[in-house]
Scaffold this active site. Structure first.
Site: not given
Lengths: 548, 389
Positions: A401-402
């Site tokens: 996701h990051g």
């Protein structure tokens, strides 16, 4: 270009018009050009990355499966990559300025627009070099490498290339910053190695998509694609390009190559999905964004009630934002006669973490299952190994996701929930068969845990996670509500969505309305149109998952 | 995380029998959808209609379904045939040279200080808080709803001869700066349209030039609506030709005003217009000098300060950086204010405007923040007065 924009509302009918007017033979060309246009509008230079990803896996796929490529198969990627390197080279879109009372005058500084940048020249030079080396090395590889070695070599090339790109653009700066921080705390003054790069939109999505292709070809689950233009369309097919669903090669490629069914039913179902997605995104998610922001981005005192309401609001926001995008993508794709993977299946009706991950972001969770969890050993082996596999999969899922610690923490939290659930219910949990009303208490209980996960996900810092958790567990003194009240459109949209989801759950069919008389069927359309019109006035927010 | 090794199923289960979505069925359902939408529209118009009298405060839902009414539609609703049937907002902000009011013209005694402030509600609130901080201060407040610097400057010019204040304050609101491109805030702020007008200022060879707004008072506006419609047409024509921010679809009354759903669609288009217009003059880095707005605004401030000083008064500029504007007004005005030694206060130095907690729901500062700004203002003004007295 985003789905809820005027530019997309103009773009889509044009693409559809060409698509329907062209015969089957040219429809893929229309979709390919549309995909590149759709992506290139953000920043035309990033098309180079899409091209690199396409060319790399097209070639490695063929080399893994066939061990060789025809001249045409080598020539096409060469031209493709160099062509997109030229795109990278030339335009500086800051040279295009919109002016006039209605932004209707366009001023173009042609000199600035067409002056090559040094980075562009380097990319073109390196691309030329890479292509030359690959073509020169090809006969050697063909002659001297054994079949098995070749397969592994090209699989590694693909994995290193794709994950390398993802690593550089998504994770490099994060890890460098952390390393620099560590060194600084030890008193070592290291020179900054920070790269001035921005994250290309959707890179995680199309990278995972192409990785699935190479793995499936390597495992012999599918034949490689023999024409570059078909593979390029698989990578750049625009509805799921920037925020999923993460399409599987084994699912999408046959639909690209095969006959398509475009009928009235598809068009109606597509229209409903688009409308539902727009309501979720524009009426609900965009409206709630300000309310969530007013708590999570405030620097003043935050009370227990603020945290609870803002976190529940974020749970709804992220679901509506992301599933709204997926619904629109699926709906648009149905208009092209291509059915996409289902990405959400009413996740908040889940009773436990295992069920949640079968319902939330299905295309990612199933990807992680098939290409990470099972290769790691999956359910096989001792319980400890299974727990390790679960934790590793979810932590890496969080990292997908990051590049931030809170995503890692969120992944770890999800892994821990899965492990604890498995500890309690064993290997094969029994499915709950009660009615919706009987499910409700368990759903609500589990929703609390989902929401805490969203707190970790949304938090802006570790300090915030710590202070919010502390308040949630021990500080009930401040029950005042400072959160910005959501707009009417969001409140109405949530109300409508709850009904839609209940009926959908009862019928186990997203198109539940078709079971009812036309007067109710029409009523559902009308309510959604009404909510959509109300939502038009909300401040437009970028889709949350674009940043991933 | 699912642990089954089977591949993911797609939405086959969602496929429904083709017979259920036949053309005829969808056509009938669509007709029903249309009927429902018409019923929703009619119901909204009945149950959430604006109060008959503009003097009655509408409910939140009534206001919500009316935001998308054209600016002209809103203004016509506000302005009745006489003063008694005209809303308070319609009466606010008009610049009148010889306005009769009960505000002080000079300080009531030698140990008192009169502050004459020209701005908007933000400026008024800060000045009122100043009086709470130090009751020796007396106030003469002239403001317009969300007034821009052109309005404040014009109001000062019109009122200058009526007051002998010790300190003259010009309040500049960040979010209102772009309104100076029209003679009314309603071309951009159409959701909260207020009818008052002010001149459009331009620069000709470095000097301020003034464009007459045609309608100067609520009485003239009433005349334009009820007795002399051609005056309104002249006004519209002037807006079209002189204001780069004018959009006839948002401003002019038409048939869409009668449908609640159409009003909501107009509202969304209006917001797009506001975004586009704002983007011409402002971005995340600060204000942009499109159409020379920063040059004009700086010239107005310099002229204001010179004029005030010529009368022996102290000029003071309040740079009010409302939600999201960071230090952008300071970037636009600070260098000139320093160069001309004009006293000023920028609110971003007192309270962060990126923190939503510093604002109430209508966008104004919270009372606590207003009080903090007032205290800083008080300290600075006292310092300036000591220098002179």
């Amino acid at each position: 270009m985003i789905f809820n924009s005027l530019s997309f509302a103009i773009f889509l009918p044009i693409v559809l018009l060409f698509y329907y007017l062209c015969g089957r033979r040219y429809q893929n060309w229309v979709l390919l050009i549309a995909g590149y246009t759709f992506y290139g509008v953000w920043d035309i230079r990033f098309l180079y990355l899409v091209s690199l990803s396409t060319v790399l896996d097209f070639c490695t796929g063929l080399m893994i499966a066939n061990g060789r490529m025809t001249l045409a198969q080598r020539l096409a990627p060469t031209c493709h990559l160099l062509g997109f390197a030229l795109f990278f080279l030339v335009p500086d879109w800051h040279a295009v300025v919109f002016q006039g009372a209605y932004l209707n005058n366009i001023n173009i500084d042609w000199q600035q627009l067409l002056t090559p940048t040094s980075l562009g020249l380097n990319v073109l030079g390196l691309s030329g070099l890479g292509v030359a080396v690959a073509n020169i090395a090809y006969p050697y590889v063909l002659k001297h490498m054994e079949e098995k070695t070749k397969r592994i070599f090209f699989l590694r090339c693909s994995l290193m290339g794709q994950l390398g790109m993802l690593g550089v653009f998504k994770y490099y700066n994060f890890f460098v910053a952390e390393a620099e921080g560590c060194l600084k705390s030890l008193g070592v003054d290291a020179p900054s190695m920070h790269l001035d790069i921005i994250l290309p939109i959707g890179i995680s999505f199309y990278t995972f998509q192409t990785l699935s292709y190479v793995c499936d070809v390597y495992w012999g689950k599918m034949q490689p694609v023999s024409r570059l233009r078909d593979f390029a369309l698989f990578v750049s097919y625009f509805p799921p390009l920037v925020a999923g669903p993460i399409e599987r090669a084994s699912h999408l490629i046959p639909r690209i190559l095969g006959e398509r069914r475009i009928n009235f039913e598809n068009i109606c179902q597509g229209a409903y999905l688009i409308l539902l997605g727009l309501v979720k995104k524009m009426a609900i998610a965009d409206g709630l964004a300000g309310s969530v922001f007013s708590v999570y981005n405030a620097s003043g005192d935050v009370g227990w009630l603020d945290i609870v309401t803002a976190t529940v609001a974020f749970a709804i926001q992220i679901y509506c934002d992301f599933s709204g995008y997926s619904d629109i993508a699926c709906g648009v794709s149905l208009w092209f006669g291509i059915e996409l993977l289902k990405n959400f299946d009413q996740p908040y009706f889940s009773l436990n973490p295992s069920e949640f991950w079968r319902r939330w972001h299905i295309s990612l969770s199933s990807w992680l299952r098939d290409y990470l969890y099972i290769p790691l050993g999956g359910n096989r082996g001792s319980e400890i190994k299974v727990y390790r596999n679960l934790m590793l999969t979810m932590v890496l899922g969080g990292l997908w996701h990051g590049a931030a610690w809170n995503f890692l923490l969120w992944g770890g939290y999800q892994g821990a929930m899965l492990i604890i659930h498995r500890l309690f219910v064993g290997r094969k949990p029994a499915e709950f068969c009660g009615t919706l009303l009987m499910r409700l208490p368990r759903m609500m209980f589990f929703f609390v845990f989902i929401c805490y996960g969203w707190l970790l996900f949304r938090a802006t810092s570790f300090d915030q996670i710590s202070s919010f958790t502390q308040i949630l567990l021990s500080d009930f003194s401040n029950m005042s509500l400072h959160m910005k009240i959501p707009p009417f459109s969001s409140l109405l949209g949530i109300f409508i969505l709850i009904f839609v989801e209940i009926f959908q759950f009862k019928r186990q069919n997203i198109h539940f309305y078709t079971y009812y008389p036309a007067v109710i069927h029409g009523g559902v359309y009308a309510l959604l149109i009404f909510a959509f019109i109300m939502g038009l006035s909300n401040d437009s927010q970028q889709f949350i998952y674009f940043q991933f | 995380m699912t642990v089954s090794n089977s591949s993911i199923s797609n939405s086959e289960s969602d496929n429904i029998p083709t017979s259920m979505l036949t053309g005829q069925r969808v056509f009938v359902a669509s007709l029903w959808a249309l009927v429902w939408l018409i019923l929703i529209d009619i119901s909204l118009n009945i149950f959430f209609a604006m109060p008959k009298s503009p003097l009655i405060q509408p409910s939140k839902l009534q206001s919500f379904f009316d935001y998308g009414r054209s600016a002209e539609g809103k203004i016509r609703y506000m302005v009745g045939r006489d003063k008694e049937s005209t809303s308070m907002v319609a009466n606010a902000g008009w610049i009148l040279e010889n306005e009769v009011d009960d505000q002080p013209k000079m300080a009531s005694s030698h140990d008192r200080v009169l502050i004459a402030a020209y701005g908007q509600s933000f400026t008024n609130q800060i000045c009122e808080a100043l009086k709470v901080v130090d009751p020796r201060f007396e106030l003469r407040l002239k403001a317009g709803p969300a007034a821009t610097v052109s309005h404040s400057y014009a109001y000062y010019k019109a009122d200058a001869k009526n007051q002998q204040a010790d300190v003259v304050v010009l309040g500049i609101l960040a979010s209102s700066l772009i309104y100076m491109t029209a003679p009314t805030t309603a071309t951009i702020n159409f959701e909260g349209a207020a009818p008052y007008t002010y001149p459009i200022y331009t620069l000709k060879e470095g000097h301020i030039s003034e464009e007459d707004p045609i309608i100067h008072s609520i009485e003239e506006l009433r005349t334009a609506f009820y007795d002399n419609p051609s005056l309104w047409q002249v006004y519209i024509k002037m807006l079209r030709s002189k204001s780069p921010t004018y959009n006839s679809w948002i401003f002019e009354k038409d048939i869409f005003d009668y449908s609640a759903l159409a009003r909501m669609i107009r509202r969304s288009i209006g917001q797009k217009h506001v975004h586009d217009v704002t983007a011409r003059y402002w971005n995340a880095n600060g204000f942009i000098n499109t159409d020379g707005i920063l040059d004009i605004a700086n010239t107005l401030v310099a002229d204001f300060a010179a004029d005030v000083r010529a009368k022996g008064q102290i000029p003071y500029v309040l740079l009010i950086q409302d939600k999201g504007y960071k230090n952008h007004l300071a970037l636009a005005f600070e260098s000139q204010l320093k160069q001309l030694d004009i006293p000023y206060l920028s609110t971003h130095t007192i309270a962060s405007n990126t923190n939503p907690r510093n604002f109430v729901s209508d966008g104004h500062f919270t009372p606590e923040v207003t009080m903090q700004i007032a205290r800083a203002f008080h300290a600075d003004v006292l310092n300036k007065i000591k220098k002179i007295k």
